[in-house]
Each structure stands twice: as C-alpha cells, then as structure tokens.
Design a protein around this motif. Sequence first.
Motif, PDB file in Angstrom:
ATOM      1  N   SER A  66       0.807  -1.229   0.000  1.00 17.17           N
ATOM      2  CA  SER A  66       0.000   0.000   0.000  1.00 17.17           C
ATOM      3  C   SER A  66       0.835   1.271   0.000  1.00 17.17           C
ATOM      4  O   SER A  66       0.286   2.363   0.145  1.00 17.17           O
TER       5      SER A  66
ATOM      6  N   THR B  28      -0.761   5.069  -0.219  1.00 15.46           N
ATOM      7  CA  THR B  28      -0.657   6.024   0.874  1.00 15.46           C
ATOM      8  C   THR B  28       0.041   7.303   0.435  1.00 15.46           C
ATOM      9  O   THR B  28      -0.372   8.410   0.792  1.00 15.46           O
TER      10      THR B  28
ATOM     11  N   SER C 237     -11.547   9.582  -2.429  1.00 18.55           N
ATOM     12  CA  SER C 237     -11.227   8.733  -1.276  1.00 18.55           C
ATOM     13  C   SER C 237     -11.732   7.311  -1.490  1.00 18.55           C
ATOM     14  O   SER C 237     -11.062   6.330  -1.124  1.00 18.55           O
TER      15      SER C 237
ATOM     16  N   SER D  20      -9.468   3.816  -1.517  1.00 19.75           N
ATOM     17  CA  SER D  20      -9.788   2.665  -0.670  1.00 19.75           C
ATOM     18  C   SER D  20     -10.034   1.419  -1.518  1.00 19.75           C
ATOM     19  O   SER D  20      -9.694   0.310  -1.113  1.00 19.75           O
TER      20      SER D  20
ATOM     21  N   MET E 245      -6.792  -0.515  -2.441  1.00 22.40           N
ATOM     22  CA  MET E 245      -6.025  -1.196  -1.402  1.00 22.40           C
ATOM     23  C   MET E 245      -5.921  -2.688  -1.694  1.00 22.40           C
ATOM     24  O   MET E 245      -6.940  -3.375  -1.805  1.00 22.40           O
TER      25      MET E 245
ATOM     26  N   GLN F  26     -11.167  -2.577   6.444  1.00 25.47           N
ATOM     27  CA  GLN F  26      -9.940  -1.846   6.128  1.00 25.47           C
ATOM     28  C   GLN F  26     -10.204  -0.765   5.079  1.00 25.47           C
ATOM     29  O   GLN F  26      -9.707   0.355   5.187  1.00 25.47           O
ATOM     30  N   ARG F  27     -10.983  -1.114   4.072  1.00 28.65           N
ATOM     31  CA  ARG F  27     -11.314  -0.137   3.021  1.00 28.65           C
ATOM     32  C   ARG F  27     -12.153   1.005   3.602  1.00 28.65           C
ATOM     33  O   ARG F  27     -11.972   2.176   3.240  1.00 28.65           O
TER      34      ARG F  27
ATOM     35  N   MET G  88      -9.895   3.322   5.584  1.00 31.75           N
ATOM     36  CA  MET G  88      -9.098   4.146   4.681  1.00 31.75           C
ATOM     37  C   MET G  88      -9.944   5.268   4.095  1.00 31.75           C
ATOM     38  O   MET G  88      -9.533   6.434   4.050  1.00 31.75           O
ATOM     39  N   TRP G  89     -11.148   4.938   3.645  1.00 31.06           N
ATOM     40  CA  TRP G  89     -12.037   5.928   3.025  1.00 31.06           C
ATOM     41  C   TRP G  89     -12.414   7.024   4.017  1.00 31.06           C
ATOM     42  O   TRP G  89     -12.338   8.216   3.699  1.00 31.06           O
TER      43      TRP G  89
ATOM     44  N   ASP H 262      -4.062   3.054   6.386  1.00 29.99           N
ATOM     45  CA  ASP H 262      -3.879   2.137   5.265  1.00 29.99           C
ATOM     46  C   ASP H 262      -3.819   0.683   5.723  1.00 29.99           C
ATOM     47  O   ASP H 262      -3.880  -0.226   4.913  1.00 29.99           O
TER      48      ASP H 262
ATOM     49  N   TYR I  95      -5.354  -1.870   9.125  1.00 29.87           N
ATOM     50  CA  TYR I  95      -6.263  -1.878  10.281  1.00 29.87           C
ATOM     51  C   TYR I  95      -5.487  -2.343  11.504  1.00 29.87           C
ATOM     52  O   TYR I  95      -5.311  -3.533  11.745  1.00 29.87           O
TER      53      TYR I  95
END
Length: 430
Positions: free
Chosen positions: A50, A54, A111, A115, A118, A125-126, A129-130, A197, A199
């Motif tokens: 990632s 990032t 955003s 996500s 990723m 996790q997505r 990120m979002w 990026d 969790y």
Amino acid sequence: MTNSASAIFIKQFRDVSKNPDVLSQFIIYPVMAFIMTHLIDVNMPGMPDSMFITMFAKMFAGMAFVGAVAIVIAEDIEKNSLRFLLMAGVKSHEYLLGVGGVFLSFGIIGSAAFSALMPDADFSQRLAMWLSLMLGVAASILIGAIIGMTSKNQQAATGTGQMVGFLLSFGPFLATMSQNDTLMSIFRIFYTMNFVDTYTTEIAENFAIIGANILILSLMFTIVYGKKNKGGAVVNKKAVAAILTIALIGGAAFAAFTWHNAGFISTDNAQVVTRAIPVSATNSGVLERFSLREGQNVGANEILGWVEGGEAMRSPVNGLVMRTSAVQGQWVSPAETVAVISDTSTVHIRADIEETDILDVYLGQRVYVRIDTFGRQRFIGYVTNIGTSALPDASSSRTTLLVPVEINITDDVDLSRLTGVNAEVRIPLR
C-alpha cells in the motif's frame, strides 16, 4: 444545507467544473496510485503493497485541495464577492459549506477510489481508509479556506497553498521513508500522517488526531472569517496569521518533545526465527535417492529420500532446508536426524524484553524492526505473542530476566532465508 450555502455550492460547482486544471488534480493522483501499485513492479524489499496508495493519498488530500480552495476564496475576495456575501448576512459556516461542499464531493469520490485500490484489504480496512482520507480532505479544505482568507491576492494564495500542500504531502512521506524519529514525532500530529492504510490497534488514535486537526482548523476559520454581518469582531488578518504560525510551530515543538520523551522499549537482543522441524529415517538402513541441499525449498509431503526396505521420508511442511547431516549411501537409523526443515509459514522476529519493561508490552502493539541484512531500513510489525516465563540474560552479569516476545512484520519482505539474522526492535510507549 441552507439556501445561502446551496446557492454558493451551485455557483462554485459550475466554476470548478469548467476548470480543467483543478479537475485534473482530482483524477491524476488515484490514477498514479493505480499504475504504481498494480501495473509496475518496483521490486523494493520491505516495501508494503500500500506504499504508493498512501503516498498519492497524501498528495491528493494535501496538494489538490489546499491550493484549489485557497485560490477560489482569494478570488472571491479580490472580486469583492465575499464582501457582498457578508453584507447579505451569509455566515461563516454557510460560506464554508457552499465552497467546501463542492470540493468535499470530489474528495468523497477520490477517497473511495483510493480505498478500492487497497490490495488484499477487507471491507473494514477499506472503510477505515475511506473515512480517514475523507476527513483529511475536509481538513485540507479548512486550511485552504484559511490561506485564501488571509492572502492579499490570488497569486499569494497560490504560492502559500502550494507550499503548505507540499509540506503536508511530502513531510509525512519523507518521515516514513527515512524512519527518522524526530521527523516521525513532528509530523505525527498532522492529519496526513494518520491515514489508515492498515487496520491496526492505533486506528482510534489516528482518527482522534485527524479529528483534532479538523476541530482546531474549524475554529481558526471562524476567527479568520472576520467581521460577521451582525456583531462579531474585526480581525487583523496579519496578526492572526502570525499568531497561528507561532502557535503551530510551538505546538509542533511541544508535541515532538513530548513524543520523544514518551520513550521506547529498545533491544538489539532480537533475531529472525522460525519453527525448525527435524526429519528422521523411518527405519534403519542405507539412505537412497537423497539429494537435499541446504537452502533448498521443499513442499509439504514432498519425498526427500528413501531408506532401503522402508517407507519414503517426506517433508512435514512447506519450508526451507536449514541443515542436512547425511549423504546418499550412508547407513541411518530412526534415532538420527538427517535434515532440519524450516517452517517458512512461521517466520517471525523474536525479541527478548527485560522483565522490568514487559508490562508495557501488549498483543497487537506496533513495533519498529531493523534487520541487520537490510541496514538502516526499518520495518513495521506488531506483537503476536508474549512469553509466559522469563529466562536469565546470559550476556549480562546482572540477574536480569528476559521475556521472549514474538513479532510479525506487516511489510512485504521475505524472511524465509534470514533465519538467525540479528535484529533491533523498538516498541513505542504510547
């Protein structure tokens, strides 16, 4: 959204939609992240999948929005549009909702694109990120609004916006790449350093820092907005800018000092280790068809050789041959170990932590690891297991007891051939 904010939103949306220079910035960063992540193999050991996502997300949130918002607001001031809005009774939050709402709409879409890019991420996790990136866009909109309000003209807003955007985008990136503790400490307080990026257990802290940035910036914008339609204070923009600059520098210095003195648990008593599985003959006899060599990869249940008159010897796991102690044609018995297989699925870092520090270590805690093979490059990992018994430190004359701690590295690096290599571990106490 109020009528005033809606009217401003519609007007700004039309203006932005007709500006290809601004629109291109909202597209180029997600596209570059996709190309660098999914189409180009940079083959950098230790680089997480990632990393480019990032990096370009920081540029997207920082550079694309700060400068664009600053220019729009500075233009409103130059054309006296803002003056007329003030006279019409438009409040600060209404103006910010109208102008910022346009850019936030593009930020929400961008955003979501980051996500979605990723690799190997699940829904949570997505989502993290979002949300973190979207909040970062909101913070950048506020910074752009403050710069636009305090700039003399569009040219000044452009220069300041680019400088601040560059700092917000590349500062955290350089801190992460260099792994410099001072830089990491300074930029940790900025929202662009806290996009989620992966969790991890620090996710609450990441969102708290981003939220604090938004709260402070919202208060700043309300002050800088100046004279309100009914009452309110007339604010000297130069004085406000100077005060904010001093406050930011002082706050960053204080945060860096506090962060640095919070301390770390550090030890160079660490190694790359794995589970070693001995392989023995199934019966006594002459070893046949045995050609294993050290460093050879073997698969689970793969035939390693035969003993005359007996069953085949098989590898118990997918792994790497660490050691062989027999040759073809040799007489062997079940009591002898003919090879040792390293279970490559269990490779991790083992660090021996002093008993006085072990209560500060917990499962899931972030860890920074340097492995001798890679020099100064630092990897990120987390604690996966804490030993239940302490052992004496053989290298110390003191009666210091050590507790073994297992650490898994999250970065994409192959440690299967590095068993036994020394490492250095730093666990931040925060």
